[in-house]
Write an enzyme that holds these catalytic residues in place. Structure first.
Site, mmCIF file in Angstrom:
data_model
loop_
_atom_site.group_PDB
_atom_site.id
_atom_site.type_symbol
_atom_site.label_atom_id
_atom_site.label_comp_id
_atom_site.label_asym_id
_atom_site.label_seq_id
_atom_site.Cartn_x
_atom_site.Cartn_y
_atom_site.Cartn_z
ATOM 1 N N ASP A 182 0.763 -1.249 0.000
ATOM 2 C CA ASP A 182 0.000 0.000 0.000
ATOM 3 C C ASP A 182 0.798 1.307 0.000
ATOM 4 O O ASP A 182 0.625 2.144 -0.847
ATOM 5 C CB ASP A 182 -0.944 0.013 1.214
ATOM 6 C CG ASP A 182 -1.770 -1.257 1.302
ATOM 7 O OD1 ASP A 182 -1.686 -2.116 0.411
ATOM 8 O OD2 ASP A 182 -2.508 -1.399 2.295
ATOM 9 N N GLU A 419 2.909 -9.260 11.509
ATOM 10 C CA GLU A 419 2.559 -8.840 10.146
ATOM 11 C C GLU A 419 3.823 -8.464 9.354
ATOM 12 O O GLU A 419 3.940 -8.786 8.175
ATOM 13 C CB GLU A 419 1.603 -7.653 10.259
ATOM 14 C CG GLU A 419 0.877 -7.281 8.986
ATOM 15 C CD GLU A 419 -0.081 -6.108 9.225
ATOM 16 O OE1 GLU A 419 -0.118 -5.560 10.356
ATOM 17 O OE2 GLU A 419 -0.795 -5.730 8.276
HETATM 18 C C1 2M8 Z 1 -3.029 -4.375 3.964
HETATM 19 O O1 2M8 Z 1 -3.922 -3.605 3.176
HETATM 20 C C2 2M8 Z 1 -5.226 -3.241 3.614
HETATM 21 C C3 2M8 Z 1 -5.941 -2.692 2.397
HETATM 22 O O2 2M8 Z 1 -6.015 -3.708 1.423
HETATM 23 C C4 2M8 Z 1 -5.214 -2.221 4.726
HETATM 24 O O3 2M8 Z 1 -4.161 -1.676 5.072
HETATM 25 O O4 2M8 Z 1 -6.290 -1.962 5.271
HETATM 26 C C5 2M8 Z 1 -1.888 -4.800 3.024
HETATM 27 O O5 2M8 Z 1 -0.792 -5.272 3.754
HETATM 28 C C6 2M8 Z 1 -2.395 -5.838 2.042
HETATM 29 O O6 2M8 Z 1 -1.349 -6.332 1.248
HETATM 30 C C7 2M8 Z 1 -3.081 -6.997 2.755
HETATM 31 O O7 2M8 Z 1 -3.651 -7.855 1.807
HETATM 32 C C8 2M8 Z 1 -4.168 -6.507 3.718
HETATM 33 C C9 2M8 Z 1 -4.735 -7.616 4.584
HETATM 34 O O8 2M8 Z 1 -3.698 -8.360 5.159
HETATM 35 O O9 2M8 Z 1 -3.638 -5.493 4.586
#
Ligand code: 2M8
Length: 459
Positions: A182, A419
């Protein structure tokens, strides 16, 4: 080949880590899908489910199949697999949710589920191939493949039909969330072109900061303003891809996305051959994407692959881990491969492998924006390292492959199922009990000289 004697852990330690990983995944199991993490991410995410299915396939074929079936059940009529499938039992704790996306403005929107209006890197061909390799119940596998394979092909067709305007074999992404990485520093230049003073940002309330994660480890408010502005553009165009293409300030051909697409297509080719299907179209897609990456995304000057900004018609010359992702596919020439490997061995991407340096950070450690604990702006991510590990193996870099593999296992053993991790200290950050960290640990352990799942005393 590495031997048991060369590994720094004994079998019991490895079994314990494996079992703990299984318990993380079971804890996040919501029935049809696995949440990425218990609280921060309460819905089903696209590429998370792909990575999760890879891990689960080692111990529960049916559950791994279900992970992908539930995702593809939310596929749009045009073939797009959405970034998020919403868990309607847990609305309210995440932003943005269906009321903000308003993705049902699209004619292509499915009528039985709620989803976001963008997609993500298509790792599912890799996951299906893995499920096929690990399956013990072949009759069950065949029935499932028969049903999922056409959906996967349709999802790849979407990219070549809707997201490849110049027929270059290169799919563009139209939101940083589509990249999965992101707030990568690579997205700063195109995002900064969106002048926040000259656009109206719809009102919104972030929820990601309500989970005890320090705000400096998450994207900034200006990032979110721009994320939201992009969604507003899609809403205005009723999620029509060609209208969005004409208007969207963020249109990027990204080496990470396209390398995954190409490698995933290879997975589909294996599955197609197994099913006795025609694979000519898939082979053509794979080859065109590899050529596009090799010819358009390479910078002679830097000896790295970079994203191409379609709006401004130039490469975004910001070195990140995604610069190396073409190793995952057959895209790079022999010369490009050597140059990439040399760059991986510089201080920028952590060559030392001492106790204070853990594998491949997501951004150049000598770059101005390097931040070891901010999300996609420096930390080590297990999914990216897992993909790079596969790429290193593919291109014959056995020693580096083994050291990345050892770091993946060691980081998680020391700091837990976090994470992301600090590349300097190893310390884990972000949410805990993170599903893809657990799933990919399982797959990484299964690549060790002894297979834990073959060990009957463990079962
Ligand atoms: C993160 O992204 C989401 C939006 O998609 C967020 O920050 O709310 C990123 O690390 C993404 O790659 C990942 O798929 C998601 C859920 O783990 O979190």
């Amino acid at each position: 080949m590495n031997t048991q004697a060369e590994l720094p852990w004994d079998r019991q330690e490895i079994r314990d880590s494996y079992q703990e990983a299984v318990s993380v995944l079971k804890g996040n199991d919501f029935g049809p899908f696995t949440k990425p993490a218990p609280d921060l991410y309460p819905h089903q995410w696209n590429w998370d489910s792909g990575f999760i299915a890879v891990g689960i396939s080692h111990y529960d074929q049916i559950r791994a199949q279900r992970e992908l079936s539930s995702l593809f059940d939310a596929q749009w009529d045009n073939g797009m697999v959405p970034q998020i499938v919403f868990n309607m039992d847990e609305l309210g704790d995440y932003f943005p949710e269906p009321d903000f996306w308003q993705a049902d403005r699209s004619n292509e929107y499915p009528d039985h589920v709620e989803t976001s209006g963008i997609t993500m890197p298509p790792v599912h061909g890799i996951a299906v191939e893995k499920i096929m390799e690990n399956a013990s119940d072949k009759a069950q596998l065949d029935r499932w493949l028969d049903q999922i394979f056409p959906k996967l092909v349709q999802s790849h067709a979407f990219f070549y039909r809707e997201r490849d305007p110049h027929n270059e074999g290169l799919t563009y992404i139209r939101h940083p969330w589509e990249s999965g990485i992101d707030n990568s520093p690579a997205w700063d230049p195109p995002l900064k072109e969106i002048d926040l003073d000259s656009v109206t940002i719809p009102s919104y309330e972030r929820k990601d900061l309500d989970h005890d994660i320090p705000p400096d480890q998450r994207p900034g408010h200006e990032d979110y303003d721009r994320y939201v502005h992009l969604i507003d553009i899609y809403r205005k165009h009723n999620y029509d891809e060609s209208a969005i293409y004409d208007d969207c300030p963020f249109l990027i051909q990204d080496p990470l996305f396209n390398s995954i697409l190409s490698r995933s297509t290879e997975g589909l080719i294996s599955v197609g051959k197994y099913l006795g299907r025609e694979t000519t179209q898939l082979e053509d897609w794979r080859d065109r994407t590899c050529r596009g990456i090799r010819e358009k995304l390479w910078s002679e000057e830097h000896g790295l692959f970079f994203p191409y900004d379609l709006r401004r018609q130039k490469l975004i010359e910001v070195p990140t881990a995604m610069s190396f992702l073409p190793l995952l596919s057959r895209s790079p020439s022999a010369e490009q491969t050597r140059e990439l490997y040399d760059k991986l061995e510089t201080c920028s991407f952590c060559p030392m492998h001492e106790d204070s340096c853990f594998s491949i950070p997501n951004y150049d450690m000598e770059g101005e924006e390097f931040d070891p604990d901010n999300y996609w702006r420096g930390p080590v991510w297990i999914n990216i390292n897992w993909l790079l590990m596969k790429g290193l193996k593919r291109h014959g870099y056995q020693e580096k492959f083994r050291s990345v593999r050892a770091d993946i296992i060691e980081l998680i053993r020391r700091w837990g199922f976090r994470e992301y991790f600090d590349p300097l200290s190893g310390k884990g950050y972000g949410t805990d009990r993170f599903s893809w960290t657990a799933a990919l640990l399982i797959d990484t352990i299964e690549s060790l000289p002894f297979r834990v799942s073959d060990d009957k005393s463990f079962r």
